[in-house]
Design a protein around this motif. Sequence first.
Motif, PDB file in Angstrom:
ATOM      1  N   ILE A  39     -21.091  32.668 -33.482  1.00 47.88           N
ATOM      2  CA  ILE A  39     -20.525  33.989 -32.915  1.00 47.88           C
ATOM      3  C   ILE A  39     -19.918  34.750 -34.160  1.00 47.88           C
ATOM      4  CG2 ILE A  39     -18.362  34.735 -31.540  1.00 47.88           C
ATOM      5  CD1 ILE A  39     -18.914  32.116 -29.879  1.00 47.88           C
ATOM      6  N   TYR A  40     -20.056  35.990 -33.802  1.00 47.01           N
ATOM      7  CA  TYR A  40     -19.686  37.020 -34.879  1.00 47.01           C
ATOM      8  C   TYR A  40     -18.485  38.210 -34.223  1.00 47.01           C
ATOM      9  CZ  TYR A  40     -23.345  39.930 -33.463  1.00 47.01           C
ATOM     10  OH  TYR A  40     -24.172  40.788 -32.711  1.00 47.01           O
ATOM     11  N   LYS A  41     -18.587  38.136 -33.049  1.00 47.45           N
ATOM     12  CA  LYS A  41     -17.688  39.059 -32.263  1.00 47.45           C
ATOM     13  C   LYS A  41     -17.052  38.283 -30.848  1.00 47.45           C
ATOM     14  CE  LYS A  41     -19.095  43.304 -31.843  1.00 47.45           C
ATOM     15  NZ  LYS A  41     -19.641  44.490 -31.093  1.00 47.45           N
ATOM     16  N   SER A  42     -15.816  38.517 -30.771  1.00 49.79           N
ATOM     17  CA  SER A  42     -15.587  37.944 -29.338  1.00 49.79           C
ATOM     18  C   SER A  42     -14.186  39.014 -29.037  1.00 49.79           C
ATOM     19  CB  SER A  42     -15.250  36.575 -29.327  1.00 49.79           C
ATOM     20  OG  SER A  42     -14.589  36.104 -28.064  1.00 49.79           O
ATOM     21  N   VAL A  43     -14.095  39.431 -27.930  1.00 56.49           N
ATOM     22  CA  VAL A  43     -13.095  40.425 -27.482  1.00 56.49           C
ATOM     23  C   VAL A  43     -12.750  40.115 -25.935  1.00 56.49           C
ATOM     24  CG1 VAL A  43     -12.118  42.836 -27.394  1.00 56.49           C
ATOM     25  CG2 VAL A  43     -13.608  42.241 -29.212  1.00 56.49           C
ATOM     26  N   PHE A  44     -11.437  39.978 -25.623  1.00 57.47           N
ATOM     27  CA  PHE A  44     -11.214  39.750 -24.142  1.00 57.47           C
ATOM     28  C   PHE A  44      -9.964  40.472 -23.858  1.00 57.47           C
ATOM     29  CE2 PHE A  44      -8.695  37.060 -21.360  1.00 57.47           C
ATOM     30  CZ  PHE A  44      -9.448  37.188 -20.249  1.00 57.47           C
ATOM     31  N   LYS A  45      -9.731  40.961 -22.673  1.00 55.08           N
ATOM     32  CA  LYS A  45      -8.572  41.449 -22.089  1.00 55.08           C
ATOM     33  C   LYS A  45      -8.502  41.679 -20.547  1.00 55.08           C
ATOM     34  CE  LYS A  45      -5.561  45.529 -22.977  1.00 55.08           C
ATOM     35  NZ  LYS A  45      -5.128  46.787 -23.825  1.00 55.08           N
ATOM     36  N   TYR A  97       8.428  40.613 -22.153  1.00 54.49           N
ATOM     37  CA  TYR A  97       8.342  40.020 -23.566  1.00 54.49           C
ATOM     38  C   TYR A  97       6.930  39.826 -23.617  1.00 54.49           C
ATOM     39  CZ  TYR A  97      13.063  38.032 -23.851  1.00 54.49           C
ATOM     40  OH  TYR A  97      14.495  37.894 -23.920  1.00 54.49           O
ATOM     41  N   THR A  98       6.596  39.746 -25.353  1.00 56.10           N
ATOM     42  CA  THR A  98       5.351  39.842 -25.920  1.00 56.10           C
ATOM     43  C   THR A  98       5.268  38.464 -26.658  1.00 56.10           C
ATOM     44  OG1 THR A  98       4.921  42.034 -25.890  1.00 56.10           O
ATOM     45  CG2 THR A  98       3.611  40.873 -27.314  1.00 56.10           C
ATOM     46  N   MET A  99       4.261  37.638 -26.378  1.00 53.20           N
ATOM     47  CA  MET A  99       4.128  36.411 -27.101  1.00 53.20           C
ATOM     48  C   MET A  99       2.956  36.613 -27.716  1.00 53.20           C
ATOM     49  SD  MET A  99       3.491  32.580 -25.755  1.00 53.20           S
ATOM     50  CE  MET A  99       5.330  32.397 -24.902  1.00 53.20           C
ATOM     51  N   THR A 100       2.736  36.242 -28.929  1.00 52.38           N
ATOM     52  CA  THR A 100       1.503  36.235 -29.754  1.00 52.38           C
ATOM     53  C   THR A 100       1.308  34.682 -30.233  1.00 52.38           C
ATOM     54  OG1 THR A 100       2.803  36.791 -31.837  1.00 52.38           O
ATOM     55  CG2 THR A 100       1.755  38.444 -30.677  1.00 52.38           C
ATOM     56  N   ALA A 101       0.139  34.572 -30.273  1.00 47.58           N
ATOM     57  CA  ALA A 101      -0.189  32.954 -30.829  1.00 47.58           C
ATOM     58  C   ALA A 101      -1.514  33.315 -31.801  1.00 47.58           C
ATOM     59  CB  ALA A 101      -0.995  32.042 -29.704  1.00 47.58           C
ATOM     60  N   THR A 102      -1.067  32.885 -33.133  1.00 43.71           N
ATOM     61  CA  THR A 102      -2.118  33.160 -34.014  1.00 43.71           C
ATOM     62  C   THR A 102      -2.433  31.805 -34.894  1.00 43.71           C
ATOM     63  OG1 THR A 102      -0.994  35.113 -34.769  1.00 43.71           O
ATOM     64  CG2 THR A 102      -2.367  34.296 -36.291  1.00 43.71           C
ATOM     65  N   PRO A 103      -3.903  31.572 -35.026  1.00 46.85           N
ATOM     66  CA  PRO A 103      -4.060  30.225 -35.605  1.00 46.85           C
ATOM     67  C   PRO A 103      -3.448  30.119 -36.973  1.00 46.85           C
ATOM     68  CG  PRO A 103      -6.050  31.558 -34.732  1.00 46.85           C
ATOM     69  CD  PRO A 103      -4.925  32.336 -34.614  1.00 46.85           C
ATOM     70  N   MET A 104      -3.093  28.845 -37.209  1.00 48.25           N
ATOM     71  CA  MET A 104      -2.801  28.532 -38.468  1.00 48.25           C
ATOM     72  C   MET A 104      -3.899  28.048 -39.351  1.00 48.25           C
ATOM     73  SD  MET A 104       0.675  25.776 -37.401  1.00 48.25           S
ATOM     74  CE  MET A 104       1.902  26.448 -36.359  1.00 48.25           C
ATOM     75  N   ILE A 157       1.232  39.906 -17.230  1.00 50.33           N
ATOM     76  CA  ILE A 157       1.116  41.188 -17.085  1.00 50.33           C
ATOM     77  C   ILE A 157      -0.227  41.646 -17.885  1.00 50.33           C
ATOM     78  CG2 ILE A 157       1.729  43.890 -17.478  1.00 50.33           C
ATOM     79  CD1 ILE A 157       3.200  42.118 -15.387  1.00 50.33           C
ATOM     80  N   GLU A 158      -0.378  40.977 -19.026  1.00 53.93           N
ATOM     81  CA  GLU A 158      -1.715  41.237 -19.744  1.00 53.93           C
ATOM     82  C   GLU A 158      -2.038  40.161 -20.627  1.00 53.93           C
ATOM     83  OE1 GLU A 158      -2.303  44.548 -23.408  1.00 53.93           O
ATOM     84  OE2 GLU A 158      -1.813  45.349 -21.456  1.00 53.93           O
ATOM     85  N   VAL A 159      -3.258  39.951 -20.747  1.00 52.46           N
ATOM     86  CA  VAL A 159      -3.765  38.802 -21.746  1.00 52.46           C
ATOM     87  C   VAL A 159      -4.738  39.583 -22.734  1.00 52.46           C
ATOM     88  CG1 VAL A 159      -4.780  36.686 -22.192  1.00 52.46           C
ATOM     89  CG2 VAL A 159      -3.342  37.076 -20.310  1.00 52.46           C
ATOM     90  N   SER A 160      -4.746  39.508 -23.887  1.00 52.90           N
ATOM     91  CA  SER A 160      -5.771  39.840 -24.757  1.00 52.90           C
ATOM     92  C   SER A 160      -6.052  38.920 -25.869  1.00 52.90           C
ATOM     93  CB  SER A 160      -5.437  41.139 -25.359  1.00 52.90           C
ATOM     94  OG  SER A 160      -4.375  41.129 -26.092  1.00 52.90           O
ATOM     95  N   SER A 161      -7.288  38.955 -26.448  1.00 54.44           N
ATOM     96  CA  SER A 161      -7.519  37.980 -27.475  1.00 54.44           C
ATOM     97  C   SER A 161      -8.926  38.490 -28.193  1.00 54.44           C
ATOM     98  CB  SER A 161      -7.955  36.500 -27.041  1.00 54.44           C
ATOM     99  OG  SER A 161      -9.041  36.716 -26.291  1.00 54.44           O
ATOM    100  N   PHE A 162      -8.791  38.063 -29.445  1.00 57.15           N
ATOM    101  CA  PHE A 162     -10.151  38.322 -30.482  1.00 57.15           C
ATOM    102  C   PHE A 162     -10.323  37.295 -31.491  1.00 57.15           C
ATOM    103  CE2 PHE A 162      -6.579  40.265 -32.573  1.00 57.15           C
ATOM    104  CZ  PHE A 162      -6.767  40.116 -33.864  1.00 57.15           C
ATOM    105  N   ILE A 163     -11.297  37.228 -31.881  1.00 56.07           N
ATOM    106  CA  ILE A 163     -11.517  36.476 -33.082  1.00 56.07           C
ATOM    107  C   ILE A 163     -11.531  37.240 -34.536  1.00 56.07           C
ATOM    108  CG2 ILE A 163     -13.191  34.933 -34.414  1.00 56.07           C
ATOM    109  CD1 ILE A 163     -14.270  33.935 -31.677  1.00 56.07           C
ATOM    110  N   SER A 164     -10.733  36.786 -35.128  1.00 54.29           N
ATOM    111  CA  SER A 164      -9.943  37.781 -36.457  1.00 54.29           C
ATOM    112  C   SER A 164     -11.297  37.615 -37.401  1.00 54.29           C
ATOM    113  CB  SER A 164      -8.769  37.594 -36.776  1.00 54.29           C
ATOM    114  OG  SER A 164      -8.704  36.276 -37.587  1.00 54.29           O
ATOM    115  N   PRO A 165     -11.448  38.582 -38.287  1.00 53.00           N
ATOM    116  CA  PRO A 165     -12.189  38.195 -39.460  1.00 53.00           C
ATOM    117  C   PRO A 165     -12.068  37.385 -40.410  1.00 53.00           C
ATOM    118  CG  PRO A 165     -11.748  40.720 -39.278  1.00 53.00           C
ATOM    119  CD  PRO A 165     -10.738  39.863 -38.225  1.00 53.00           C
ATOM    120  N   ALA A 166     -10.554  36.972 -40.478  1.00 54.72           N
ATOM    121  CA  ALA A 166     -10.202  35.765 -41.372  1.00 54.72           C
ATOM    122  C   ALA A 166     -10.820  34.672 -40.827  1.00 54.72           C
ATOM    123  CB  ALA A 166      -8.677  35.863 -41.316  1.00 54.72           C
ATOM    124  N   THR A 167     -10.587  34.328 -39.446  1.00 57.65           N
ATOM    125  CA  THR A 167     -11.113  33.093 -38.828  1.00 57.65           C
ATOM    126  C   THR A 167     -12.480  33.112 -38.917  1.00 57.65           C
ATOM    127  OG1 THR A 167      -9.266  33.384 -37.182  1.00 57.65           O
ATOM    128  CG2 THR A 167     -11.396  31.935 -36.606  1.00 57.65           C
TER     129      THR A 167
END
Length: 386
Positions: free
Chosen positions: A285-291, A231-238, A260-270
Amino acid sequence: MKKISLILLLFVFKSYSQNTEITIQLKDLDNNNPVEDVSVFVSKTQKNYISNAQGIVTFLLVGNSSIKISNSNYNPVTIKSNTLKDKINIILLKKISTELEEIIFTRIHPQEILKSIVENSIKKLTVPVRLKVYEREFFKLNNDYSFFNDGLINFQITGKPNSFETTIFVEQNRSYGLIDTEIKDDLLGYNLNNIMENYYVFKYLNPLIESRSQKEYDFIIKANPANKDYYTMTATPMENAKGLRDDFTIIYDKKKKMIIEVSSFISPATLAKMKDKNAEGAKNIYKSVFKTIYKIDGDDYYLISSKEEIGYERIDKKKTTQIEVRNYFVITDFSEQKFSFKDSDVFKDKALFNKKNVILTDYWNVSGLTATDDEQEIIDKLELEN
């Protein structure tokens, strides 16, 4: 004796001749673009490799082997090494259709499901374990690459869930670049002494584990078209979420309840909602990527790769300094056999920054992560300036 010597010579020559360097480039079938972060597993050597930003993986192989290629966004592929006869062998990957995704409705809130999956994953991770890791880190100052380090590092992880301990041994390393001493603390980047423990307790998911996250994130669970067991779970800031919050994607085995996998990033909207801080010492902070990618192999469960990248502006008294750090981990070997060591053998610094270069072999050529052309150009330039 001459006959025996001749036989031995022929045997050595034959063995050497079978040492083949294989280069694969993974590309998207639809647009021909290179695909990054593809896991390539060579069955014969039991080694994992990760494709770089050019989609390239390079490795040495004696004889023939099946090669398993996987990425969460593409259909998995298995090929035979004896079919790879070109200098660069292009493999086209078919992207998984998002139209096949099915939203999963549950009586339990997805955040509660995630909490139980994290708890179970921590318990299932193989410990004690010894991981041989190729680590690579780039440092960028005011848009110019100023420092680079990499190394072969052994991490021995012991202890119990939620109280893991890491012992570090550095086999080989190199560091290149000239750095202004006033930013040395920023240069240290990711702390080697706790980074593996963070991966083993899934620390980066802490913002989603807090109970208040149910009011700050929109959680969705979908079936994974690439694997019926996932399964794929997404969590998006409200919209009402406060602070700098990442968008998360978690892929997990629904039956085994293991990540199995975790990835995250800070979106342009945030980022657009955030106000810049002006106080001295503040970081914008202007960029954040994680995997991170984990592997279930029978009874074994362990990390196989990670990637982290952060970019921020630091507010100083008379100027603003722009800093970027990019870090990669690729696990090249996995073993449950513990090291015997003396305390003097243990690496206790936070990073390879101050460690004298120890180069015994061209370890970066069999690292599990091939440098891109651009990265190699940066490394060569910094080596000359060193």
